[in-house]
Design an enzyme around this catalytic site. Structure first.
Site, PDB file in Angstrom:
ATOM      1  CG  HIS A 105      -2.075  -0.980   1.040  1.00 33.88           C
ATOM      2  ND1 HIS A 105      -2.962  -1.262   2.046  1.00 33.88           N
ATOM      3  CD2 HIS A 105      -2.458  -1.733  -0.006  1.00 33.88           C
ATOM      4  CE1 HIS A 105      -3.847  -2.152   1.621  1.00 33.88           C
ATOM      5  NE2 HIS A 105      -3.550  -2.457   0.372  1.00 33.88           N
TER       6      HIS A 105
HETATM    7  C1  LIG Z   1       0.410  -6.934  -4.584  1.00 37.62           C
HETATM    8  C2  LIG Z   1      -0.588  -5.842  -4.288  1.00 37.62           C
HETATM    9  C3  LIG Z   1      -1.798  -6.171  -3.725  1.00 37.62           C
HETATM   10  C4  LIG Z   1      -2.723  -5.172  -3.432  1.00 37.62           C
HETATM   11  N1  LIG Z   1      -3.916  -5.522  -2.901  1.00 37.62           N
HETATM   12  C5  LIG Z   1      -4.837  -4.589  -2.669  1.00 37.62           C
HETATM   13  C6  LIG Z   1      -6.135  -4.942  -2.194  1.00 37.62           C
HETATM   14  O1  LIG Z   1      -6.442  -6.114  -1.976  1.00 37.62           O
HETATM   15  N2  LIG Z   1      -7.022  -3.950  -1.957  1.00 37.62           N
HETATM   16  C7  LIG Z   1      -6.734  -2.633  -2.164  1.00 37.62           C
HETATM   17  O2  LIG Z   1      -7.596  -1.777  -1.931  1.00 37.62           O
HETATM   18  N3  LIG Z   1      -5.512  -2.270  -2.602  1.00 37.62           N
HETATM   19  C8  LIG Z   1      -4.568  -3.210  -2.885  1.00 37.62           C
HETATM   20  N4  LIG Z   1      -3.349  -2.860  -3.357  1.00 37.62           N
HETATM   21  C9  LIG Z   1      -3.043  -1.428  -3.515  1.00 37.62           C
HETATM   22  C10 LIG Z   1      -3.638  -0.846  -4.801  1.00 37.62           C
HETATM   23  O3  LIG Z   1      -3.373  -1.736  -5.870  1.00 37.62           O
HETATM   24  C11 LIG Z   1      -3.004   0.521  -5.059  1.00 37.62           C
HETATM   25  O4  LIG Z   1      -3.220   1.376  -3.955  1.00 37.62           O
HETATM   26  C12 LIG Z   1      -3.590   1.179  -6.290  1.00 37.62           C
HETATM   27  O5  LIG Z   1      -3.487   0.344  -7.417  1.00 37.62           O
HETATM   28  C13 LIG Z   1      -2.837   2.463  -6.551  1.00 37.62           C
HETATM   29  O6  LIG Z   1      -3.327   3.020  -7.766  1.00 37.62           O
HETATM   30  P1  LIG Z   1      -2.427   3.994  -8.610  1.00 37.62           P
HETATM   31  O7  LIG Z   1      -3.285   4.441  -9.749  1.00 37.62           O
HETATM   32  O8  LIG Z   1      -1.837   5.035  -7.734  1.00 37.62           O
HETATM   33  O9  LIG Z   1      -1.188   3.127  -9.129  1.00 37.62           O
HETATM   34  P2  LIG Z   1      -1.199   1.829 -10.055  1.00 37.62           P
HETATM   35  O10 LIG Z   1      -2.435   1.016  -9.870  1.00 37.62           O
HETATM   36  O11 LIG Z   1       0.122   1.193  -9.808  1.00 37.62           O
HETATM   37  O12 LIG Z   1      -1.239   2.420 -11.522  1.00 37.62           O
HETATM   38  C14 LIG Z   1      -0.112   2.985 -12.136  1.00 37.62           C
HETATM   39  C15 LIG Z   1      -0.275   2.762 -13.633  1.00 37.62           C
HETATM   40  O13 LIG Z   1       0.701   3.557 -14.318  1.00 37.62           O
HETATM   41  C16 LIG Z   1       1.249   2.769 -15.345  1.00 37.62           C
HETATM   42  N5  LIG Z   1       2.563   3.350 -15.657  1.00 37.62           N
HETATM   43  C17 LIG Z   1       3.680   3.307 -14.915  1.00 37.62           C
HETATM   44  N6  LIG Z   1       4.672   3.980 -15.533  1.00 37.62           N
HETATM   45  C18 LIG Z   1       4.140   4.456 -16.673  1.00 37.62           C
HETATM   46  C19 LIG Z   1       4.664   5.236 -17.741  1.00 37.62           C
HETATM   47  N7  LIG Z   1       5.933   5.681 -17.752  1.00 37.62           N
HETATM   48  N8  LIG Z   1       3.843   5.553 -18.752  1.00 37.62           N
HETATM   49  C20 LIG Z   1       2.550   5.147 -18.768  1.00 37.62           C
HETATM   50  N9  LIG Z   1       1.997   4.387 -17.781  1.00 37.62           N
HETATM   51  C21 LIG Z   1       2.796   4.070 -16.762  1.00 37.62           C
HETATM   52  C22 LIG Z   1       1.312   1.377 -14.758  1.00 37.62           C
HETATM   53  O14 LIG Z   1       1.407   0.424 -15.778  1.00 37.62           O
HETATM   54  C23 LIG Z   1      -0.033   1.308 -14.024  1.00 37.62           C
HETATM   55  O15 LIG Z   1      -1.083   0.872 -14.854  1.00 37.62           O
HETATM   56  C24 LIG Z   1      -2.405  -3.819  -3.687  1.00 37.62           C
HETATM   57  C25 LIG Z   1      -1.179  -3.498  -4.258  1.00 37.62           C
HETATM   58  C26 LIG Z   1      -0.280  -4.489  -4.566  1.00 37.62           C
HETATM   59  C27 LIG Z   1       1.047  -4.123  -5.212  1.00 37.62           C
END
Ligand SMILES: Cc1cc2nc3c(=O)[nH]c(=O)nc-3n(C[C@H](O)[C@H](O)[C@H](O)COP(=O)(O)OP(=O)(O)OC[C@H]3O[C@@H](n4cnc5c(N)ncnc54)[C@H](O)[C@@H]3O)c2cc1C
Length: 166
Positions: A105
Site C-alpha cells: 500500500h
Molecule cells: C500486490 C498488491 C496487492 C494489493 N492488494 C490490494 C487490495 O487487496 N485492496 C486494495 O484496496 N488495494 C490493494 N493494493 C493497492 C492498490 O493496488 C493501489 O493502492 C492502487 O493500485 C494504486 O493506484 P495507482 O493508480 O496510484 O497506481 P497503479 O495502480 O500502480 O497504476 C499505475 C499505472 O501507471 C502505469 N505506468 C507506470 N509507468 C508508466 C509510464 N511511464 N507511462 C505510462 N503508464 C505508466 C502502470 O502500468 C499502471 O497501470 C495492492 C497493491 C499491490 C502491489
C-alpha cells in the site's frame, strides 16, 4: 478425491498477523540522475522509527498471549517457531527485523497539501509547474488505515472533475 479433502482438513488453520497501520518511519524517493528513464532511488527506511518497532513488538506479544489462551492453544499442532529462538527483547527485535514484511500500500510520494513542502496543491496541480496534475495514490498525505484501491478511485473521480473544470 477423499485424500485431497483429508489433507486440506489436516492443514486447515488460521494465522495471526500484526500490522502497523500508521507507521511513523518515512522513506525517500529520489532521482538518480537527470535521465527520466533511469529508475528512481527508493529507500523504504522500514522500521526506521523506534516507535514503529516498539508498537510491533507489543502487538507480537499481545498476539502470542492470545494464541496461548487455552481455547486456542488446545488446537495448535506446533509452537510458533520464534518461541524457541527468542529469549530476550533484543532477540524479539532481531526476529521482527528479520521477518517483518511490508504491505503493498505504497502512497504519499507526491503528497497533496496547502503547505510549501507539498508536491501538489489541494487541486492536485504540481506546484511550480504549469498544466500538470498528479492523480493517483501518490498524492495521499497520509496512509489510510484500510486498503488503498478504493481511495485511489475516489482521487481519480475527484481529479477527473478538477481537470474538466480546468
Ligand atoms: C500486490 C498488491 C496487492 C494489493 N492488494 C490490494 C487490495 O487487496 N485492496 C486494495 O484496496 N488495494 C490493494 N493494493 C493497492 C492498490 O493496488 C493501489 O493502492 C492502487 O493500485 C494504486 O493506484 P495507482 O493508480 O496510484 O497506481 P497503479 O495502480 O500502480 O497504476 C499505475 C499505472 O501507471 C502505469 N505506468 C507506470 N509507468 C508508466 C509510464 N511511464 N507511462 C505510462 N503508464 C505508466 C502502470 O502500468 C499502471 O497501470 C495492492 C497493491 C499491490 C502491489
Amino acid at each position: 478425491m477423499g485424500a485431497m479433502e483429508v489433507n486440506l482438513a489436516k492443514e486447515a488453520g488460521f494465522g495471526l498477523t500484526t500490522m502497523l497501520l500508521h507507521p511513523r518511519s518515512r522513506g525517500r524517493v529520489r532521482l538518480r540522475d537527470g535521465n527520466p528513464a533511469t529508475p528512481p532511488l527508493i529507500q523504504h527506511e522500514l522500521l526506521g522509527h523506534p516507535a514503529d518497532v516498539g508498537e510491533l513488538l507489543e502487538a507480537m506479544e499481545e498476539g502470542r498471549c492470545i494464541m496461548a489462551q487455552n481455547s486456542i492453544a488446545q488446537h495448535l499442532i506446533r509452537a510458533f517457531p520464534a518461541e524457541a529462538l527468542c529469549a530476550t527483547p533484543e532477540d524479539w527485535e532481531k526476529y521482527l527485523r528479520g521477518n517483518a514484511t511490508y504491505g503493498a500500500h505504497a502512497v504519499g510520494t507526491c503528497r497533496a497539501g496547502g503547505d510549501n513542502a507539498a508536491v501538489v496543491d489541494p487541486d492536485l496541480r504540481v506546484r511550480g509547474v504549469n498544466n500538470l496534475r498528479v492523480v493517483d495514490a501518490s498524492i495521499m498525505p497520509t496512509l489510510p488505515s484500510g486498503n488503498t484501491n478504493a481511495p485511489t478511485m475516489m482521487i481519480a473521480e475527484r481529479g477527473a472533475d478538477l481537470i474538466l473544470k480546468g
